[in-house]
Design a protein around this motif. Structure first.
Motif, PDB file in Angstrom:
ATOM      1  N   CYS A  14       0.842  -0.939  -0.122  1.00  0.00           N
ATOM      2  CA  CYS A  14       0.119   0.122   0.069  1.00  0.00           C
ATOM      3  C   CYS A  14       0.832   1.248  -0.028  1.00  0.00           C
ATOM      4  O   CYS A  14       1.792   1.348   0.758  1.00  0.00           O
ATOM      5  N   ASN A  16       0.154   4.130   0.791  1.00  0.00           N
ATOM      6  CA  ASN A  16      -0.230   5.035   1.909  1.00  0.00           C
ATOM      7  C   ASN A  16       0.531   4.768   3.170  1.00  0.00           C
ATOM      8  O   ASN A  16       1.009   5.376   3.863  1.00  0.00           O
ATOM      9  N   CYS A  17       0.143   3.225   3.623  1.00  0.00           N
ATOM     10  CA  CYS A  17       0.670   2.805   4.813  1.00  0.00           C
ATOM     11  C   CYS A  17       1.621   1.830   4.916  1.00  0.00           C
ATOM     12  O   CYS A  17       2.227   1.348   5.940  1.00  0.00           O
ATOM     13  N   TYR A  19       1.531  -1.325   4.081  1.00  0.00           N
ATOM     14  CA  TYR A  19       0.926  -2.565   4.373  1.00  0.00           C
ATOM     15  C   TYR A  19       1.190  -3.446   3.079  1.00  0.00           C
ATOM     16  O   TYR A  19       0.795  -3.176   2.069  1.00  0.00           O
ATOM     17  N   CYS A  28      -6.780  -1.693   0.572  1.00  0.00           N
ATOM     18  CA  CYS A  28      -5.759  -2.200   1.757  1.00  0.00           C
ATOM     19  C   CYS A  28      -6.659  -2.104   3.031  1.00  0.00           C
ATOM     20  O   CYS A  28      -7.644  -1.261   3.375  1.00  0.00           O
ATOM     21  N   CYS A  31      -5.640   0.931   5.897  1.00  0.00           N
ATOM     22  CA  CYS A  31      -6.221   2.451   5.507  1.00  0.00           C
ATOM     23  C   CYS A  31      -7.130   2.435   4.481  1.00  0.00           C
ATOM     24  O   CYS A  31      -7.511   3.694   4.446  1.00  0.00           O
ATOM     25  N   SER A  33      -7.094   2.590   1.451  1.00  0.00           N
ATOM     26  CA  SER A  33      -6.406   3.011   0.082  1.00  0.00           C
ATOM     27  C   SER A  33      -6.581   1.903  -1.073  1.00  0.00           C
ATOM     28  O   SER A  33      -6.515   0.676  -0.714  1.00  0.00           O
TER      29      SER A  33
HETATM   30 ZN   LIG Z   1      -2.802   1.366   3.458  1.00  0.00          ZN
END
Ligand SMILES: [Zn+2]
Length: 72
Positions: A14, A16-17, A19, A28, A31, A33
């Motif tokens: 991901c 964004n985070c 993961y 995800c 988060c 995303s």
């Molecule tokens: Zn994420």
């Protein structure tokens, strides 16, 4: 044939985070995303984010597999 070095990564990260999820996952779970990248390196498996210094350093607050670095 198994070629670990050149094989496609089993996960995507991901953006964004960070993961890591299998390729067939569209969203995800951490988060929400929907943006992922295969351009990541290093895996950290967080078991106890409260007690992990690395998790704190990477701002990880949930259990799971994360990429240490995204993009190059
Ligand atoms: Zn994420």
């Amino acid at each position: 044939m198994v070629a670990m070095r050149t094989a496609r990564k089993p996960f995507k990260a991901c953006t964004n985070c960070r993961y890591l999820v299998p390729h067939d996952v569209g969203k995800c779970p951490v988060c929400g995303s929907e943006t992922f990248t295969e351009n990541w390196s290093g895996i950290i498996i967080v078991v106890d984010p409260e007690k992990s210094d690395i998790a704190k350093m990477l701002d990880i607050k949930v259990k799971g597999r994360f990429a240490i670095k995204i993009g190059v």
